[in-house]
Design an enzyme around this catalytic site. Structure first.
Site, PDB file in Angstrom:
ATOM      1  N   LEU A  14       0.795  -1.148  -0.205  1.00  0.00           N
ATOM      2  CA  LEU A  14       0.058   0.096   0.087  1.00  0.00           C
ATOM      3  C   LEU A  14       0.869   1.196  -0.063  1.00  0.00           C
ATOM      4  CD1 LEU A  14      -2.889  -1.013   2.388  1.00  0.00           C
ATOM      5  CD2 LEU A  14      -2.859  -0.798  -0.126  1.00  0.00           C
ATOM      6  N   HIS A  15       1.525   1.476  -1.182  1.00  0.00           N
ATOM      7  CA  HIS A  15       2.456   2.439  -1.356  1.00  0.00           C
ATOM      8  C   HIS A  15       2.128   3.338  -2.608  1.00  0.00           C
ATOM      9  CE1 HIS A  15       6.190   4.971  -0.823  1.00  0.00           C
ATOM     10  NE2 HIS A  15       6.363   4.684  -2.062  1.00  0.00           N
ATOM     11  N   ALA A  16       2.280   4.662  -2.465  1.00  0.00           N
ATOM     12  CA  ALA A  16       1.963   5.635  -3.543  1.00  0.00           C
ATOM     13  C   ALA A  16       0.414   5.301  -4.472  1.00  0.00           C
ATOM     14  CB  ALA A  16       3.044   5.426  -4.818  1.00  0.00           C
TER      15      ALA A  16
END
Length: 89
Positions: A14-16
């Site tokens: 759950l990044h960018a």
């Protein structure tokens, strides 16, 4: 309060981009939603920075929580977003 345990499906966690997709989906819901990892305080699912701050990686389990008359439907929708690989080829 209802909850769903979901495994993060995006290759980058759950990044960018995946966090932004998830936060946008959470913000469009009629009930407040939180997301958290085991051993950490849950955060507002509508906040991209808070979602990124969880440090949830591919394969990690997160817990979604919502309360209200549409909580079950909301959690089902958001669980599907978390489980999807938004950066896969």
């Amino acid at each position: 309060m209802m909850e769903r345990h979901v495994t993060v499906g995006s290759a980058v966690g759950l990044h960018a981009r995946p966090a932004a997709v998830f936060a946008k989906a959470a913000a469009s819901q009629p009930v407040p939603v939180t997301i958290g990892k085991a051993g950490a305080d849950p955060v507002d699912a509508r906040s991209v920075l808070s979602v990124i701050g969880l440090g949830a990686r591919n394969g990690d389990e997160v817990v979604l929580r919502a309360d209200g008359p549409e909580a079950e439907r909301v959690l089902d929708e958001l669980a599907a977003v978390v489980a999807t690989d938004h950066d896969g080829s």
